[in-house]
Design a protein around this motif. Structure first.
Motif, PDB file in Angstrom:
ATOM      1  N   TRP A 104      28.888  46.676  30.161  1.00  0.00           N
ATOM      2  CA  TRP A 104      28.692  47.862  31.002  1.00  0.00           C
ATOM      3  C   TRP A 104      28.913  47.576  32.483  1.00  0.00           C
ATOM      4  N   VAL A 128      31.937  48.562  34.850  1.00  0.00           N
ATOM      5  CA  VAL A 128      32.098  49.899  35.415  1.00  0.00           C
ATOM      6  C   VAL A 128      31.797  49.900  36.919  1.00  0.00           C
ATOM      7  N   LEU A 173      34.823  49.484  39.194  1.00  0.00           N
ATOM      8  CA  LEU A 173      35.671  50.667  39.011  1.00  0.00           C
ATOM      9  C   LEU A 173      35.090  51.868  39.744  1.00  0.00           C
ATOM     10  N   PHE A 174      33.775  52.000  39.719  1.00  0.00           N
ATOM     11  CA  PHE A 174      33.101  53.081  40.436  1.00  0.00           C
ATOM     12  C   PHE A 174      33.301  52.923  41.946  1.00  0.00           C
ATOM     13  N   TRP A 215      36.789  53.986  42.774  1.00  0.00           N
ATOM     14  CA  TRP A 215      36.910  55.443  42.750  1.00  0.00           C
ATOM     15  C   TRP A 215      36.316  56.057  44.013  1.00  0.00           C
ATOM     16  N   PHE A 247      36.816  43.445  39.638  1.00  0.00           N
ATOM     17  CA  PHE A 247      36.977  43.944  38.270  1.00  0.00           C
ATOM     18  C   PHE A 247      37.825  42.985  37.437  1.00  0.00           C
TER      19      PHE A 247
END
Length: 173
Positions: free
Chosen positions: A20, A23, A26-27, A30, A73
């Motif tokens: 998990w 993420v 990646l968040f 974004w 990442f």
């Protein structure tokens, strides 16, 4: 003949559940892209033009966050892939098996800050809900786990860093 329920069996769902944290970068990526796009949309504003030098510095910081999150990442994904490959190769090259009653059970408190420990035929097992270093079973009794004193279980495990990691757990009905 003894009937067993499979409580835990290492597989794809465990890999997803214990990955998990991938993420998070990646968040961040974004958020950085979203912030840059919003800044470009209001670039025509007169006040924004007057503050273009400070905006340029802010955009540079956002670009750094964006690219750093990509690097983080990729780094985490490589480390996780190595762990997955290592675990699957151990799984395919044979695991140790043991079957018997749980004794010397020490449950992890619901607040954490300890480990759950027990023995089966004098083979010691220890884990924590909060340890994501491997893909082994780590569901403590206080968090809904199935291992308890005098339970009859069957385990498939391997040894890693002076501890036994459970990849398959079955409990007698």
């Amino acid at each position: 003949m003894k009937q067993f329920d499979i409580i835990y069996d290492f597989g794809v769902l465990e890999v997803i559940r214990k990955s998990w944290f991938l993420v998070i970068p990646l968040f961040l990526y974004w958020l950085a892209v979203y912030k840059l796009r919003n800044d470009e949309d209001i670039e025509g504003n007169l006040i924004q033009n007057l503050l273009s030098q400070s905006k340029s510095f802010e955009n540079t910081k956002i670009q750094i966050i964006k690219y750093a999150s990509i690097i983080i990442f990729v780094f985490l994904a490589i480390l996780q892939t190595i762990k997955i490959y290592r675990t699957y190769s151990i799984l395919n090259n044979g695991l140790k098996s043991i079957e018997g009653y749980v004794n010397d059970f020490h449950g992890m408190p619901s607040s954490g800050h300890d480990t759950e420990r027990f023995k089966v035929r004098n083979v010691k097992f220890e884990f924590s809900d909060f340890d994501l270093t491997d893909f082994g079973y780590n569901n403590a009794k206080s968090k809904g786990g199935e291992i308890d004193e005098n339970a009859y279980i069957r385990l498939k495990y391997y040894q890693s860093n002076n501890r036994n990691v459970i990849l398959k757990l079955e409990k007698r009905k």
